[in-house]
Design a protein around this motif. Structure first.
Motif, PDB file in Angstrom:
ATOM      1  N   LEU A 219       0.831  -1.203   0.000  1.00 30.48           N
ATOM      2  CA  LEU A 219       0.000   0.000   0.000  1.00 30.48           C
ATOM      3  C   LEU A 219       0.868   1.258   0.000  1.00 30.48           C
ATOM      4  N   GLU A 220       1.959   1.249   0.768  1.00 29.62           N
ATOM      5  CA  GLU A 220       2.865   2.389   0.790  1.00 29.62           C
ATOM      6  C   GLU A 220       3.477   2.637  -0.591  1.00 29.62           C
ATOM      7  N   LEU A 221       3.861   1.559  -1.265  1.00 33.73           N
ATOM      8  CA  LEU A 221       4.437   1.688  -2.605  1.00 33.73           C
ATOM      9  C   LEU A 221       3.399   2.186  -3.608  1.00 33.73           C
ATOM     10  N   LEU A 222       2.163   1.737  -3.463  1.00 33.73           N
ATOM     11  CA  LEU A 222       1.094   2.206  -4.344  1.00 33.73           C
ATOM     12  C   LEU A 222       0.822   3.690  -4.137  1.00 33.73           C
ATOM     13  N   LEU A 223       0.966   4.152  -2.900  1.00 35.82           N
ATOM     14  CA  LEU A 223       0.797   5.584  -2.636  1.00 35.82           C
ATOM     15  C   LEU A 223       1.915   6.392  -3.297  1.00 35.82           C
ATOM     16  N   LEU A 224       3.118   5.824  -3.329  1.00 36.86           N
ATOM     17  CA  LEU A 224       4.228   6.485  -4.026  1.00 36.86           C
ATOM     18  C   LEU A 224       3.956   6.533  -5.532  1.00 36.86           C
ATOM     19  N   GLU A 226       1.024   6.517  -6.863  1.00 43.78           N
ATOM     20  CA  GLU A 226      -0.066   7.476  -7.038  1.00 43.78           C
ATOM     21  C   GLU A 226       0.471   8.905  -7.087  1.00 43.78           C
ATOM     22  N   ASP A 227       1.462   9.209  -6.253  1.00 42.45           N
ATOM     23  CA  ASP A 227       2.079  10.539  -6.276  1.00 42.45           C
ATOM     24  C   ASP A 227       2.738  10.812  -7.627  1.00 42.45           C
ATOM     25  N   GLU A 228       3.420   9.788  -8.154  1.00 45.04           N
ATOM     26  CA  GLU A 228       4.065   9.928  -9.464  1.00 45.04           C
ATOM     27  C   GLU A 228       3.017  10.187 -10.558  1.00 45.04           C
ATOM     28  N   VAL A 229       1.927   9.437 -10.502  1.00 44.38           N
ATOM     29  CA  VAL A 229       0.852   9.591 -11.491  1.00 44.38           C
ATOM     30  C   VAL A 229       0.247  10.992 -11.419  1.00 44.38           C
ATOM     31  N   ASN A 230      -0.040  11.441 -10.198  1.00 46.24           N
ATOM     32  CA  ASN A 230      -0.680  12.751 -10.034  1.00 46.24           C
ATOM     33  C   ASN A 230       0.228  13.894 -10.493  1.00 46.24           C
ATOM     34  N   THR A 231       1.525  13.748 -10.249  1.00 42.21           N
ATOM     35  CA  THR A 231       2.475  14.772 -10.700  1.00 42.21           C
ATOM     36  C   THR A 231       2.476  14.875 -12.221  1.00 42.21           C
ATOM     37  N   MET A 232       2.524  13.712 -12.884  1.00 44.32           N
ATOM     38  CA  MET A 232       2.515  13.708 -14.348  1.00 44.32           C
ATOM     39  C   MET A 232       1.184  14.193 -14.893  1.00 44.32           C
ATOM     40  N   LEU A 233       0.105  13.861 -14.233  1.00 41.20           N
ATOM     41  CA  LEU A 233      -1.218  14.328 -14.669  1.00 41.20           C
ATOM     42  C   LEU A 233      -1.272  15.847 -14.698  1.00 41.20           C
ATOM     43  N   GLU A 234      -0.755  16.458 -13.662  1.00 40.11           N
ATOM     44  CA  GLU A 234      -0.782  17.925 -13.578  1.00 40.11           C
ATOM     45  C   GLU A 234       0.020  18.547 -14.720  1.00 40.11           C
ATOM     46  N   LEU A 235       1.186  17.988 -15.007  1.00 40.03           N
ATOM     47  CA  LEU A 235       2.021  18.506 -16.088  1.00 40.03           C
ATOM     48  C   LEU A 235       1.338  18.358 -17.444  1.00 40.03           C
ATOM     49  N   LEU A 236       0.781  17.179 -17.691  1.00 40.13           N
ATOM     50  CA  LEU A 236       0.208  16.891 -19.007  1.00 40.13           C
ATOM     51  C   LEU A 236      -1.141  17.573 -19.214  1.00 40.13           C
ATOM     52  N   GLN A 237      -1.863  17.831 -18.139  1.00 38.71           N
ATOM     53  CA  GLN A 237      -3.116  18.581 -18.277  1.00 38.71           C
ATOM     54  C   GLN A 237      -2.839  19.981 -18.799  1.00 38.71           C
ATOM     55  N   GLN A 238      -1.783  20.592 -18.279  1.00 40.46           N
ATOM     56  CA  GLN A 238      -1.409  21.930 -18.758  1.00 40.46           C
ATOM     57  C   GLN A 238      -1.013  21.903 -20.222  1.00 40.46           C
ATOM     58  N   LYS A 239      -0.265  20.871 -20.615  1.00 37.30           N
ATOM     59  CA  LYS A 239       0.194  20.761 -21.993  1.00 37.30           C
ATOM     60  C   LYS A 239      -0.937  20.426 -22.954  1.00 37.30           C
ATOM     61  N   CYS A 240      -1.818  19.547 -22.532  1.00 38.51           N
ATOM     62  CA  CYS A 240      -2.934  19.136 -23.397  1.00 38.51           C
ATOM     63  C   CYS A 240      -3.911  20.297 -23.623  1.00 38.51           C
ATOM     64  N   GLU A 241      -4.107  21.105 -22.588  1.00 41.59           N
ATOM     65  CA  GLU A 241      -5.053  22.215 -22.678  1.00 41.59           C
ATOM     66  C   GLU A 241      -4.453  23.448 -23.320  1.00 41.59           C
ATOM     67  N   SER A 242      -3.095  23.484 -23.422  1.00 43.18           N
ATOM     68  CA  SER A 242      -2.425  24.653 -23.977  1.00 43.18           C
ATOM     69  C   SER A 242      -2.693  24.778 -25.473  1.00 43.18           C
ATOM     70  N   SER A 243      -2.836  26.011 -25.950  1.00 45.85           N
ATOM     71  CA  SER A 243      -3.059  26.255 -27.378  1.00 45.85           C
ATOM     72  C   SER A 243      -1.845  26.878 -28.039  1.00 45.85           C
TER      73      SER A 243
END
Length: 244
Positions: A219-224, A226-243
């Motif tokens: 569970l601890e490793l899955l939380l780590l 999850e942190d990696e996934v959320n960090t990348m999500l934030e970066l790619l959301q900005q890029k995907c939405e950028s015009s």
């Protein structure tokens, strides 16, 4: 003749200017195509990250269920006379789908590299972040699998499974008809011990403690992850939405 040369030079200049304009338009079109493709890549990567996010959520739920089952098995084996069926049921549940680990979606990233389109991604920081993401989550997943194998090995190394409660749990399960015939089940009820034998109790106690620890670490490793996934999500959301 002077007029003719002036006319010819003018024609040549017009042709050259026309070619330069055509090249400029072509370059602009190619640049626009590349930027469109880059944007598509960002959005495809984002979609796969969203799938990864759901995958982690499902694995966390499963890990928490395993932890609860391990705790119940530990509480049972700590009793003076542990019920074999209760222990066996929860031990099996604590090991359920133990080899299922996180597998990131890397189809788009693999396509970017294999197609030679790596230079399409102009933001080198994004490429570095994506590479780091796959490296980190792969390491966490490998650790999960290594720990899971420890728990499986503990079961495999037990000399007499008749004393562990595993078969008692199978007989009592709602899937018993798929495992044993009625005749076999009736005889197993007579042959299998109702309580965990004192001679094997320390071995099972140690095994379930290992399983419980591994599940908590999972569970601890899955939380780590999850942190990696959320960090990348934030970066790619900005890029995907950028015009841009």
């Amino acid at each position: 003749m002077g007029k003719y040369f002036k006319y010819a030079i003018g024609e040549i200049l017009l042709v050259v200017i026309g070619i330069l304009i055509a090249l400029q338009i072509n370059n602009w079109n190619e640049h626009k195509k590349e930027r469109t493709l880059e944007q598509e890549y960002y959005c495809l990567l984002l979609e796969e990250l969203e799938e990864d996010q759901q995958q982690v959520l499902n694995l966390k739920i499963l890990a928490e269920e395993r932890i609860n089952s391990a705790n119940k098995a530990i509480l049972e084996i700590q009793k003076e006379k542990p019920d074999a069926t209760v222990f066996g049921e929860n031990w099996l549940l604590s090991l359920r789908l133990a080899t299922r680990t996180f597998k990131p979606n890397n189809a788009t990233y693999s396509d970017i590299k294999s197609s030679g389109n790596i230079n399409i991604i102009k933001d080198r920081a994004i490429l570095k972040a994506i590479s780091k993401y796959f490296k980190n989550v792969h390491g966490y997943s490998e650790t999960i699998m290594s720990n899971a194998q420890l728990g499986i090995n503990r079961v495999d190394n037990i000399s007499n499974l008749l004393e562990t409660g595993i078969y008692q749990a199978n007989v009592a399960s709602r899937y018993a008809n798929d495992i044993f015939t009625q005749e076999i089940r009736d005889q197993l009820v007579k042959d299998l011990p109702k309580y965990i034998n004192e001679t094997i109790k320390p071995e099972l106690y140690s095994a379930i403690l290992t399983t419980g620890t591994n599940n908590r670490r999972r569970l601890e490793l899955l939380l780590l992850i999850e942190d990696e996934v959320n960090t990348m999500l934030e970066l790619l959301q900005q890029k995907c939405e950028s015009s841009d």
